[in-house]
Design a protein around this motif. Structure first.
Motif, PDB file in Angstrom:
ATOM      1  N   GLY A 174      25.296 -35.136 -56.443  1.00  0.00           N
ATOM      2  CA  GLY A 174      24.793 -34.777 -55.127  1.00  0.00           C
ATOM      3  C   GLY A 174      23.860 -33.594 -55.119  1.00  0.00           C
ATOM      4  N   GLN A 175      23.625 -32.998 -56.273  1.00  0.00           N
ATOM      5  CA  GLN A 175      22.733 -31.846 -56.362  1.00  0.00           C
ATOM      6  C   GLN A 175      21.299 -32.314 -56.649  1.00  0.00           C
ATOM      7  OE1 GLN A 175      23.706 -28.709 -55.698  1.00  0.00           O
ATOM      8  NE2 GLN A 175      25.701 -29.646 -55.226  1.00  0.00           N
ATOM      9  N   PRO A 176      20.293 -31.697 -56.012  1.00  0.00           N
ATOM     10  CA  PRO A 176      18.898 -32.081 -56.273  1.00  0.00           C
ATOM     11  C   PRO A 176      18.542 -31.917 -57.751  1.00  0.00           C
ATOM     12  CG  PRO A 176      19.050 -30.662 -54.349  1.00  0.00           C
ATOM     13  CD  PRO A 176      20.394 -30.640 -55.004  1.00  0.00           C
ATOM     14  N   VAL A 177      17.723 -32.823 -58.239  1.00  0.00           N
ATOM     15  CA  VAL A 177      17.275 -32.798 -59.626  1.00  0.00           C
ATOM     16  C   VAL A 177      15.828 -32.332 -59.666  1.00  0.00           C
ATOM     17  CG1 VAL A 177      16.782 -34.238 -61.640  1.00  0.00           C
ATOM     18  CG2 VAL A 177      18.860 -34.623 -60.322  1.00  0.00           C
ATOM     19  N   ARG A 178      15.527 -31.465 -60.620  1.00  0.00           N
ATOM     20  CA  ARG A 178      14.140 -31.007 -60.750  1.00  0.00           C
ATOM     21  C   ARG A 178      13.232 -32.197 -61.046  1.00  0.00           C
ATOM     22  NH1 ARG A 178      10.512 -28.604 -64.602  1.00  0.00           N
ATOM     23  NH2 ARG A 178      11.923 -29.144 -66.323  1.00  0.00           N
ATOM     24  N   THR A 179      12.158 -32.310 -60.278  1.00  0.00           N
ATOM     25  CA  THR A 179      11.252 -33.453 -60.390  1.00  0.00           C
ATOM     26  C   THR A 179       9.863 -32.984 -60.778  1.00  0.00           C
ATOM     27  OG1 THR A 179      12.500 -34.667 -58.706  1.00  0.00           O
ATOM     28  CG2 THR A 179      10.270 -35.433 -59.174  1.00  0.00           C
ATOM     29  N   VAL A 180       9.255 -33.689 -61.715  1.00  0.00           N
ATOM     30  CA  VAL A 180       7.894 -33.406 -62.167  1.00  0.00           C
ATOM     31  C   VAL A 180       7.055 -34.658 -61.948  1.00  0.00           C
ATOM     32  CG1 VAL A 180       6.424 -32.780 -64.119  1.00  0.00           C
ATOM     33  CG2 VAL A 180       8.715 -31.777 -63.900  1.00  0.00           C
ATOM     34  N   GLU A 181       5.949 -34.519 -61.209  1.00  0.00           N
ATOM     35  CA  GLU A 181       5.049 -35.646 -60.983  1.00  0.00           C
ATOM     36  C   GLU A 181       4.031 -35.706 -62.121  1.00  0.00           C
ATOM     37  OE1 GLU A 181       3.314 -35.458 -57.117  1.00  0.00           O
ATOM     38  OE2 GLU A 181       5.202 -35.927 -56.090  1.00  0.00           O
ATOM     39  N   VAL A 182       4.201 -36.666 -63.007  1.00  0.00           N
ATOM     40  CA  VAL A 182       3.313 -36.808 -64.157  1.00  0.00           C
ATOM     41  C   VAL A 182       1.998 -37.474 -63.748  1.00  0.00           C
ATOM     42  CG1 VAL A 182       3.085 -37.801 -66.473  1.00  0.00           C
ATOM     43  CG2 VAL A 182       5.297 -36.923 -65.695  1.00  0.00           C
ATOM     44  N   VAL A 183       2.089 -38.517 -62.917  1.00  0.00           N
ATOM     45  CA  VAL A 183       0.881 -39.196 -62.415  1.00  0.00           C
ATOM     46  C   VAL A 183       0.969 -39.178 -60.893  1.00  0.00           C
ATOM     47  CG1 VAL A 183      -0.590 -41.245 -62.555  1.00  0.00           C
ATOM     48  CG2 VAL A 183       0.993 -40.713 -64.432  1.00  0.00           C
ATOM     49  N   ALA A 213       6.968 -38.057 -75.073  1.00  0.00           N
ATOM     50  CA  ALA A 213       6.920 -39.515 -75.234  1.00  0.00           C
ATOM     51  C   ALA A 213       7.145 -40.216 -73.901  1.00  0.00           C
ATOM     52  CB  ALA A 213       7.961 -39.964 -76.256  1.00  0.00           C
ATOM     53  N   ALA A 214       8.011 -39.638 -73.074  1.00  0.00           N
ATOM     54  CA  ALA A 214       8.258 -40.220 -71.754  1.00  0.00           C
ATOM     55  C   ALA A 214       7.007 -40.161 -70.885  1.00  0.00           C
ATOM     56  CB  ALA A 214       9.409 -39.490 -71.072  1.00  0.00           C
ATOM     57  N   ASP A 215       6.306 -39.027 -70.920  1.00  0.00           N
ATOM     58  CA  ASP A 215       5.078 -38.897 -70.128  1.00  0.00           C
ATOM     59  C   ASP A 215       4.022 -39.906 -70.574  1.00  0.00           C
ATOM     60  OD1 ASP A 215       6.317 -36.877 -68.810  1.00  0.00           O
ATOM     61  OD2 ASP A 215       5.124 -35.250 -69.679  1.00  0.00           O
ATOM     62  N   GLU A 216       3.938 -40.137 -71.861  1.00  0.00           N
ATOM     63  CA  GLU A 216       2.975 -41.114 -72.367  1.00  0.00           C
ATOM     64  C   GLU A 216       3.306 -42.513 -71.854  1.00  0.00           C
ATOM     65  OE1 GLU A 216       1.131 -42.717 -76.635  1.00  0.00           O
ATOM     66  OE2 GLU A 216       2.638 -41.123 -76.588  1.00  0.00           O
ATOM     67  N   ALA A 217       4.579 -42.843 -71.800  1.00  0.00           N
ATOM     68  CA  ALA A 217       4.990 -44.145 -71.273  1.00  0.00           C
ATOM     69  C   ALA A 217       4.622 -44.286 -69.795  1.00  0.00           C
ATOM     70  CB  ALA A 217       6.495 -44.339 -71.468  1.00  0.00           C
ATOM     71  N   LEU A 218       4.754 -43.196 -69.046  1.00  0.00           N
ATOM     72  CA  LEU A 218       4.391 -43.251 -67.622  1.00  0.00           C
ATOM     73  C   LEU A 218       2.886 -43.432 -67.457  1.00  0.00           C
ATOM     74  CD1 LEU A 218       6.633 -40.452 -66.018  1.00  0.00           C
ATOM     75  CD2 LEU A 218       7.140 -42.852 -66.446  1.00  0.00           C
ATOM     76  N   ARG A 219       2.095 -42.737 -68.255  1.00  0.00           N
ATOM     77  CA  ARG A 219       0.637 -42.842 -68.146  1.00  0.00           C
ATOM     78  C   ARG A 219       0.128 -44.214 -68.606  1.00  0.00           C
ATOM     79  NH1 ARG A 219       1.054 -37.416 -70.358  1.00  0.00           N
ATOM     80  NH2 ARG A 219       0.702 -35.889 -68.686  1.00  0.00           N
ATOM     81  N   ASP A 220       0.879 -44.870 -69.484  1.00  0.00           N
ATOM     82  CA  ASP A 220       0.498 -46.206 -69.948  1.00  0.00           C
ATOM     83  C   ASP A 220       1.049 -47.312 -69.053  1.00  0.00           C
ATOM     84  OD1 ASP A 220      -0.856 -45.139 -72.083  1.00  0.00           O
ATOM     85  OD2 ASP A 220       0.790 -45.390 -73.505  1.00  0.00           O
ATOM     86  N   ARG A 221       1.727 -46.940 -67.975  1.00  0.00           N
ATOM     87  CA  ARG A 221       2.335 -47.874 -67.033  1.00  0.00           C
ATOM     88  C   ARG A 221       3.413 -48.723 -67.675  1.00  0.00           C
ATOM     89  NH1 ARG A 221      -1.002 -50.412 -62.210  1.00  0.00           N
ATOM     90  NH2 ARG A 221       1.068 -50.009 -61.329  1.00  0.00           N
ATOM     91  N   ASP A 222       4.073 -48.184 -68.686  1.00  0.00           N
ATOM     92  CA  ASP A 222       5.203 -48.884 -69.300  1.00  0.00           C
ATOM     93  C   ASP A 222       6.502 -48.620 -68.551  1.00  0.00           C
ATOM     94  OD1 ASP A 222       3.627 -49.979 -71.316  1.00  0.00           O
ATOM     95  OD2 ASP A 222       3.887 -48.227 -72.615  1.00  0.00           O
TER      96      ASP A 222
END
Length: 341
Positions: free
Chosen positions: A136-145, A89-98
């Motif tokens: 202070g620890q790096p967080v895993r990041t995923v580029e959806v768009v 659901a989060a990825d869909e919000a990112l792709r819809d520019r919400d």
């Protein structure tokens, strides 16, 4: 001198200011303009930070709610948080520019899902913020768009967009000066926009490779933007004369560029100026081209209506305004009745 009884009067000639006085007035005017423009450009760039930035927090209710509260406490007023169930659901919000990014809380800890195509600056800021929130620890990041692979930092998009505004402003002024009739001006503006859209999209997408997406959609977005700028300048000139070109350059380009958020994001600029910038052609044009290039048109509706409004009003002013030939023709003088003594 007027002779008694000849029915004529003469007004005294106006005294022109001396060259030194005129130079001083110009200097004072330019310095006053500088005093306004310097903070207009400098303040937004120096005070970039999240302001009601739309983000998503997703995951199981207890953990996600706790993280959302932690986010709000750490940066009050920085984020506009939407709660969603999961990463899909989060990825869909990112792709819809919400939203610009999503913090997903799961069994493996925190994951940041970003849309660098919407704003590489926001993606960088949130990557840094997520590490701070994670001790202070790096967080895993995923580029959806993601951005285009030929423009990994997004600088090519912002740098390539600005010349479209400059040349469109010049095109509007040139068409006004070069053509004398309404129809030639209207034809010139529309023809310019069509060519600018087709050629500029080919340069940005095919030659430089800084934007992906559908070529014709990108060409249409650029064409509408260039028409909005050129028609606004030509329309103001048709109504106000050469002063209209100066007004168009000031509002459409100088102010509009400073408040556009093309290289960052509207929500990173001091408010209400970030929102104001989206109602000016450059801000709306940058939003529209990002939508067509990276998001299949999602989030483009308001930008389309704003740019169409500028284009329609500009063309209407050209159609209704006076041509140079009409402006050069003096108004008919009232008939004078000769008097004799």
């Amino acid at each position: 001198m007027a002779q008694p009884g000849d029915g004529t009067t003469r007004t005294p000639a106006r005294r022109r200011p001396s060259p030194a006085a005129l130079a001083l007035v110009i200097a004072v005017g330019v310095v006053a303009l500088q005093a306004l423009l310097v903070p207009l450009f400098s303040a937004p760039a120096a005070k970039i930070e999240p302001r009601d930035l739309p983000v998503v927090v997703a995951g199981p209710a207890p953990a996600a709610d706790g993280f959302a509260g932690q986010l709000e406490s750490a940066r009050p007023g920085a984020f506009e948080i939407t709660r969603l169930a999961d990463a899909a659901a989060a990825d869909e919000a990112l792709r819809d520019r919400d939203a610009y990014a999503a913090f997903v809380v799961g069994p493996d800890g925190l994951t940041l899902r970003t849309a660098p195509a919407a704003s590489p600056t926001v993606a960088t800021l949130l990557t840094q913020a997520s590490a701070q929130m994670n001790g202070g620890q790096p967080v895993r990041t995923v580029e959806v768009v993601p951005l285009d692979q030929d423009d990994p930092r997004g600088t090519g998009f912002a740098s390539g967009f600005l010349p479209l505004a400059i040349t469109s402003l010049l095109a509007g002024a040139a068409i006004y000066f070069a053509t004398r009739g309404r129809r030639p001006r209207l034809a010139g503006l529309v023809g310019y926009a069509v060519l600018a859209g087709l050629v500029s999209a080919a340069v940005l997408q095919i030659w430089l490779g800084v934007i992906p997406g559908t070529y014709l959609a990108n060409a249409a977005a650029i064409g509408l933007f260039t028409l909005a700028v050129a028609a606004s300048v030509a329309g103001l000139a048709s109504v106000l004369g050469e002063a209209g070109i100066g007004l168009g350059a000031l509002v459409v380009f100088l102010i509009g560029n400073a408040l556009s958020g093309v290289s960052s994001a509207p929500q990173l600029l001091p408010q209400p100026w970030g929102e104001v910038g989206q109602w000016l052609p450059i801000g709306a044009g940058g939003t529209l081209l990002r939508s067509t290039a990276f998001f299949d048109g999602a989030g483009a509706s308001r930008a389309v209506w704003i740019l169409a409004g500028y284009a329609i009003v500009g063309l209407a002013l050209v159609a209704l305004g006076r041509t140079k030939a009409e402006a050069a023709t003096p108004a008919p003088a009232e008939d004078k009745v000769a008097t004799t003594v």
